[in-house]
Design a protein around this motif. Structure first.
Motif, PDB file in Angstrom:
ATOM      1  N   MET A   1     -33.075  41.208  -4.448  1.00 46.93           N
ATOM      2  CA  MET A   1     -32.599  40.925  -3.110  1.00 46.93           C
ATOM      3  C   MET A   1     -31.358  41.755  -2.793  1.00 46.93           C
ATOM      4  SD  MET A   1     -33.353  39.291  -0.503  1.00 46.93           S
ATOM      5  CE  MET A   1     -32.744  38.605   0.959  1.00 46.93           C
ATOM      6  N   ARG A   2     -30.498  41.913  -3.808  1.00 48.68           N
ATOM      7  CA  ARG A   2     -29.278  42.689  -3.608  1.00 48.68           C
ATOM      8  C   ARG A   2     -29.600  44.138  -3.245  1.00 48.68           C
ATOM      9  NH1 ARG A   2     -25.176  43.215  -8.422  1.00 48.68           N
ATOM     10  NH2 ARG A   2     -25.641  45.406  -8.354  1.00 48.68           N
ATOM     11  N   ALA A   3     -30.666  44.677  -3.845  1.00 48.34           N
ATOM     12  CA  ALA A   3     -31.065  46.056  -3.558  1.00 48.34           C
ATOM     13  C   ALA A   3     -31.515  46.193  -2.108  1.00 48.34           C
ATOM     14  CB  ALA A   3     -32.170  46.486  -4.504  1.00 48.34           C
ATOM     15  N   LYS A   4     -32.243  45.194  -1.596  1.00 46.75           N
ATOM     16  CA  LYS A   4     -32.694  45.243  -0.196  1.00 46.75           C
ATOM     17  C   LYS A   4     -31.507  45.209   0.758  1.00 46.75           C
ATOM     18  CE  LYS A   4     -37.327  43.337  -0.376  1.00 46.75           C
ATOM     19  NZ  LYS A   4     -38.227  42.293   0.085  1.00 46.75           N
ATOM     20  N   ILE A   5     -30.561  44.333   0.479  1.00 47.98           N
ATOM     21  CA  ILE A   5     -29.380  44.234   1.337  1.00 47.98           C
ATOM     22  C   ILE A   5     -28.612  45.552   1.319  1.00 47.98           C
ATOM     23  CG2 ILE A   5     -27.132  43.099   1.606  1.00 47.98           C
ATOM     24  CD1 ILE A   5     -28.527  40.507   0.586  1.00 47.98           C
ATOM     25  N   SER A   6     -28.436  46.117   0.130  1.00 50.80           N
ATOM     26  CA  SER A   6     -27.736  47.406   0.020  1.00 50.80           C
ATOM     27  C   SER A   6     -28.464  48.490   0.790  1.00 50.80           C
ATOM     28  CB  SER A   6     -27.610  47.819  -1.440  1.00 50.80           C
ATOM     29  OG  SER A   6     -26.843  46.901  -2.146  1.00 50.80           O
ATOM     30  N   TYR A   7     -29.790  48.502   0.685  1.00 52.29           N
ATOM     31  CA  TYR A   7     -30.578  49.517   1.383  1.00 52.29           C
ATOM     32  C   TYR A   7     -30.414  49.394   2.895  1.00 52.29           C
ATOM     33  CZ  TYR A   7     -34.426  52.561   2.650  1.00 52.29           C
ATOM     34  OH  TYR A   7     -35.165  53.568   3.190  1.00 52.29           O
ATOM     35  N   VAL A   9     -27.979  47.902   4.589  1.00 51.90           N
ATOM     36  CA  VAL A   9     -26.606  48.205   4.997  1.00 51.90           C
ATOM     37  C   VAL A   9     -26.397  49.724   5.035  1.00 51.90           C
ATOM     38  CG1 VAL A   9     -24.178  48.063   4.280  1.00 51.90           C
ATOM     39  CG2 VAL A   9     -25.612  46.011   4.276  1.00 51.90           C
ATOM     40  N   THR A  10     -26.872  50.409   3.998  1.00 59.24           N
ATOM     41  CA  THR A  10     -26.745  51.871   3.958  1.00 59.24           C
ATOM     42  C   THR A  10     -27.508  52.511   5.114  1.00 59.24           C
ATOM     43  OG1 THR A  10     -26.533  51.787   1.556  1.00 59.24           O
ATOM     44  CG2 THR A  10     -27.103  53.918   2.527  1.00 59.24           C
ATOM     45  N   ALA A  11     -28.715  52.028   5.386  1.00 61.05           N
ATOM     46  CA  ALA A  11     -29.511  52.566   6.489  1.00 61.05           C
ATOM     47  C   ALA A  11     -28.805  52.337   7.823  1.00 61.05           C
ATOM     48  CB  ALA A  11     -30.898  51.936   6.501  1.00 61.05           C
ATOM     49  N   ALA A  12     -28.230  51.162   8.003  1.00 58.64           N
ATOM     50  CA  ALA A  12     -27.522  50.871   9.253  1.00 58.64           C
ATOM     51  C   ALA A  12     -26.302  51.776   9.419  1.00 58.64           C
ATOM     52  CB  ALA A  12     -27.098  49.403   9.283  1.00 58.64           C
ATOM     53  N   VAL A  13     -25.560  51.979   8.348  1.00 53.13           N
ATOM     54  CA  VAL A  13     -24.399  52.879   8.409  1.00 53.13           C
ATOM     55  C   VAL A  13     -24.854  54.296   8.752  1.00 53.13           C
ATOM     56  CG1 VAL A  13     -22.586  53.948   7.010  1.00 53.13           C
ATOM     57  CG2 VAL A  13     -22.940  51.482   6.905  1.00 53.13           C
ATOM     58  N   VAL A  15     -27.540  55.188  10.435  1.00 54.51           N
ATOM     59  CA  VAL A  15     -27.967  55.238  11.842  1.00 54.51           C
ATOM     60  C   VAL A  15     -26.749  55.330  12.756  1.00 54.51           C
ATOM     61  CG1 VAL A  15     -29.058  53.896  13.692  1.00 54.51           C
ATOM     62  CG2 VAL A  15     -30.204  54.138  11.481  1.00 54.51           C
ATOM     63  N   VAL A  16     -25.704  54.554  12.471  1.00 57.71           N
ATOM     64  CA  VAL A  16     -24.469  54.638  13.273  1.00 57.71           C
ATOM     65  C   VAL A  16     -23.881  56.046  13.173  1.00 57.71           C
ATOM     66  CG1 VAL A  16     -22.081  53.815  13.435  1.00 57.71           C
ATOM     67  CG2 VAL A  16     -23.948  52.179  13.162  1.00 57.71           C
ATOM     68  N   TYR A  17     -23.868  56.588  11.966  1.00 55.13           N
ATOM     69  CA  TYR A  17     -23.365  57.954  11.761  1.00 55.13           C
ATOM     70  C   TYR A  17     -24.197  58.961  12.567  1.00 55.13           C
ATOM     71  CZ  TYR A  17     -22.433  62.383   9.443  1.00 55.13           C
ATOM     72  OH  TYR A  17     -22.126  63.689   9.181  1.00 55.13           O
ATOM     73  N   PHE A  18     -25.530  58.815  12.531  1.00 53.12           N
ATOM     74  CA  PHE A  18     -26.398  59.734  13.266  1.00 53.12           C
ATOM     75  C   PHE A  18     -26.134  59.651  14.773  1.00 53.12           C
ATOM     76  CE2 PHE A  18     -29.707  59.031   9.708  1.00 53.12           C
ATOM     77  CZ  PHE A  18     -29.071  59.955   8.903  1.00 53.12           C
ATOM     78  N   VAL A  19     -25.901  58.452  15.278  1.00 52.09           N
ATOM     79  CA  VAL A  19     -25.593  58.285  16.708  1.00 52.09           C
ATOM     80  C   VAL A  19     -24.271  58.963  17.043  1.00 52.09           C
ATOM     81  CG1 VAL A  19     -24.996  56.585  18.483  1.00 52.09           C
ATOM     82  CG2 VAL A  19     -26.985  56.206  17.011  1.00 52.09           C
ATOM     83  N   LEU A  20     -23.261  58.772  16.206  1.00 49.62           N
ATOM     84  CA  LEU A  20     -21.958  59.397  16.459  1.00 49.62           C
ATOM     85  C   LEU A  20     -22.054  60.921  16.423  1.00 49.62           C
ATOM     86  CD1 LEU A  20     -19.569  57.070  14.418  1.00 49.62           C
ATOM     87  CD2 LEU A  20     -19.752  57.269  16.907  1.00 49.62           C
ATOM     88  N   VAL A  21     -22.737  61.449  15.411  1.00 50.20           N
ATOM     89  CA  VAL A  21     -22.888  62.901  15.310  1.00 50.20           C
ATOM     90  C   VAL A  21     -23.706  63.425  16.484  1.00 50.20           C
ATOM     91  CG1 VAL A  21     -23.937  64.754  13.938  1.00 50.20           C
ATOM     92  CG2 VAL A  21     -22.566  62.994  12.820  1.00 50.20           C
ATOM     93  N   GLY A  22     -24.783  62.710  16.823  1.00 46.39           N
ATOM     94  CA  GLY A  22     -25.614  63.121  17.954  1.00 46.39           C
ATOM     95  C   GLY A  22     -24.846  63.141  19.259  1.00 46.39           C
ATOM     96  N   SER A  23     -23.983  62.155  19.454  1.00 42.67           N
ATOM     97  CA  SER A  23     -23.195  62.125  20.696  1.00 42.67           C
ATOM     98  C   SER A  23     -22.223  63.300  20.758  1.00 42.67           C
ATOM     99  CB  SER A  23     -22.432  60.804  20.822  1.00 42.67           C
ATOM    100  OG  SER A  23     -21.411  60.709  19.846  1.00 42.67           O
ATOM    101  N   ILE A  49     -32.711  65.640  10.969  1.00 40.28           N
ATOM    102  CA  ILE A  49     -33.078  65.741   9.548  1.00 40.28           C
ATOM    103  C   ILE A  49     -32.773  64.422   8.834  1.00 40.28           C
ATOM    104  CG2 ILE A  49     -32.524  66.871   7.359  1.00 40.28           C
ATOM    105  CD1 ILE A  49     -32.041  69.447   9.014  1.00 40.28           C
ATOM    106  N   GLY A  50     -31.637  63.840   9.118  1.00 36.98           N
ATOM    107  CA  GLY A  50     -31.258  62.578   8.485  1.00 36.98           C
ATOM    108  C   GLY A  50     -32.197  61.438   8.844  1.00 36.98           C
ATOM    109  N   ILE A  51     -32.578  61.348  10.099  1.00 40.83           N
ATOM    110  CA  ILE A  51     -33.505  60.292  10.526  1.00 40.83           C
ATOM    111  C   ILE A  51     -34.863  60.491   9.871  1.00 40.83           C
ATOM    112  CG2 ILE A  51     -34.810  59.433  12.516  1.00 40.83           C
ATOM    113  CD1 ILE A  51     -32.184  59.830  14.131  1.00 40.83           C
ATOM    114  N   TRP A  52     -35.316  61.750   9.800  1.00 41.46           N
ATOM    115  CA  TRP A  52     -36.598  62.037   9.135  1.00 41.46           C
ATOM    116  C   TRP A  52     -36.529  61.609   7.664  1.00 41.46           C
ATOM    117  CZ3 TRP A  52     -37.456  65.354   4.995  1.00 41.46           C
ATOM    118  CH2 TRP A  52     -38.787  65.544   4.640  1.00 41.46           C
ATOM    119  N   PHE A  53     -35.447  61.978   6.990  1.00 41.36           N
ATOM    120  CA  PHE A  53     -35.266  61.641   5.574  1.00 41.36           C
ATOM    121  C   PHE A  53     -35.232  60.122   5.376  1.00 41.36           C
ATOM    122  CE2 PHE A  53     -32.538  60.922   1.843  1.00 41.36           C
ATOM    123  CZ  PHE A  53     -33.262  61.619   0.887  1.00 41.36           C
ATOM    124  N   LEU A  54     -34.511  59.421   6.218  1.00 42.84           N
ATOM    125  CA  LEU A  54     -34.427  57.967   6.126  1.00 42.84           C
ATOM    126  C   LEU A  54     -35.791  57.333   6.366  1.00 42.84           C
ATOM    127  CD1 LEU A  54     -32.554  55.525   5.783  1.00 42.84           C
ATOM    128  CD2 LEU A  54     -32.127  55.610   8.243  1.00 42.84           C
TER     129      LEU A  54
END
Length: 150
Positions: A1-7, A9-13, A15-23, A49-54
């Protein structure tokens, strides 16, 4: 369960990074000069590239988990027979012995996705992540009935 939560959280971070860079890329393009438009397009390529990789990694994990659930329902998940150190780490000799058994099993039935799944687990236990991933990709391809590399 901890691995899913970590995954997640990392994915959400990410996505936020991709939005900031995209803007920032859009802001550069809006400047309208040749230099800023060029940089803006280059900056927009990174989130794509990051979204494709994710996406590819999320699909891989989803498919691997589906195989694990199916194998569990069949009663075919590998039994944890590994010797561990006092600190909980897997003993290298133990992992190598289990790996040799799984490799022989896979060589005997190379078209069985179940064997490839168990081999991927053995590679992972032996700390050989690249080969574990390739073995799991092969298990997924065999399960889906598609040729490797497709």
């Amino acid at each position: 369960m901890r691995a899913k939560i970590s995954y997640f959280v990392t994915a959400a971070v990410l996505v936020v990074y991709f939005v900031l860079v995209g803007s920032r890329g859009v802001l550069l393009i809006e400047q309208g000069t040749l230099l800023t438009v060029t940089f803006g397009v280059a900056v927009l390529i990174l989130p794509v590239i990051g979204i494709w990789f994710l996406w590819k990694n999320t699909q891989f994990v989803r498919k691997a988990n589906a195989l694990a659930a199916e194998l569990d329902a069949e009663g075919g998940l590998p039994v944890d027979e590994l010797v561990r150190t006092a600190g909980g780490r897997i003993d290298r000799d133990s992992a190598d012995a289990v790996f040799a058994k799984r490799r022989a099993e896979t060589e005997d039935t190379p078209d069985d996705w179940r064997c490839w799944f168990r081999l991927a687990v053995a590679y992972h236990d032996a700390r050989d992540t690249p080969r574990a991933r390739k073995a799991m990709q092969r298990a997924i391809a065999l399960h889906e009935g598609r040729p490797l590399g497709a």
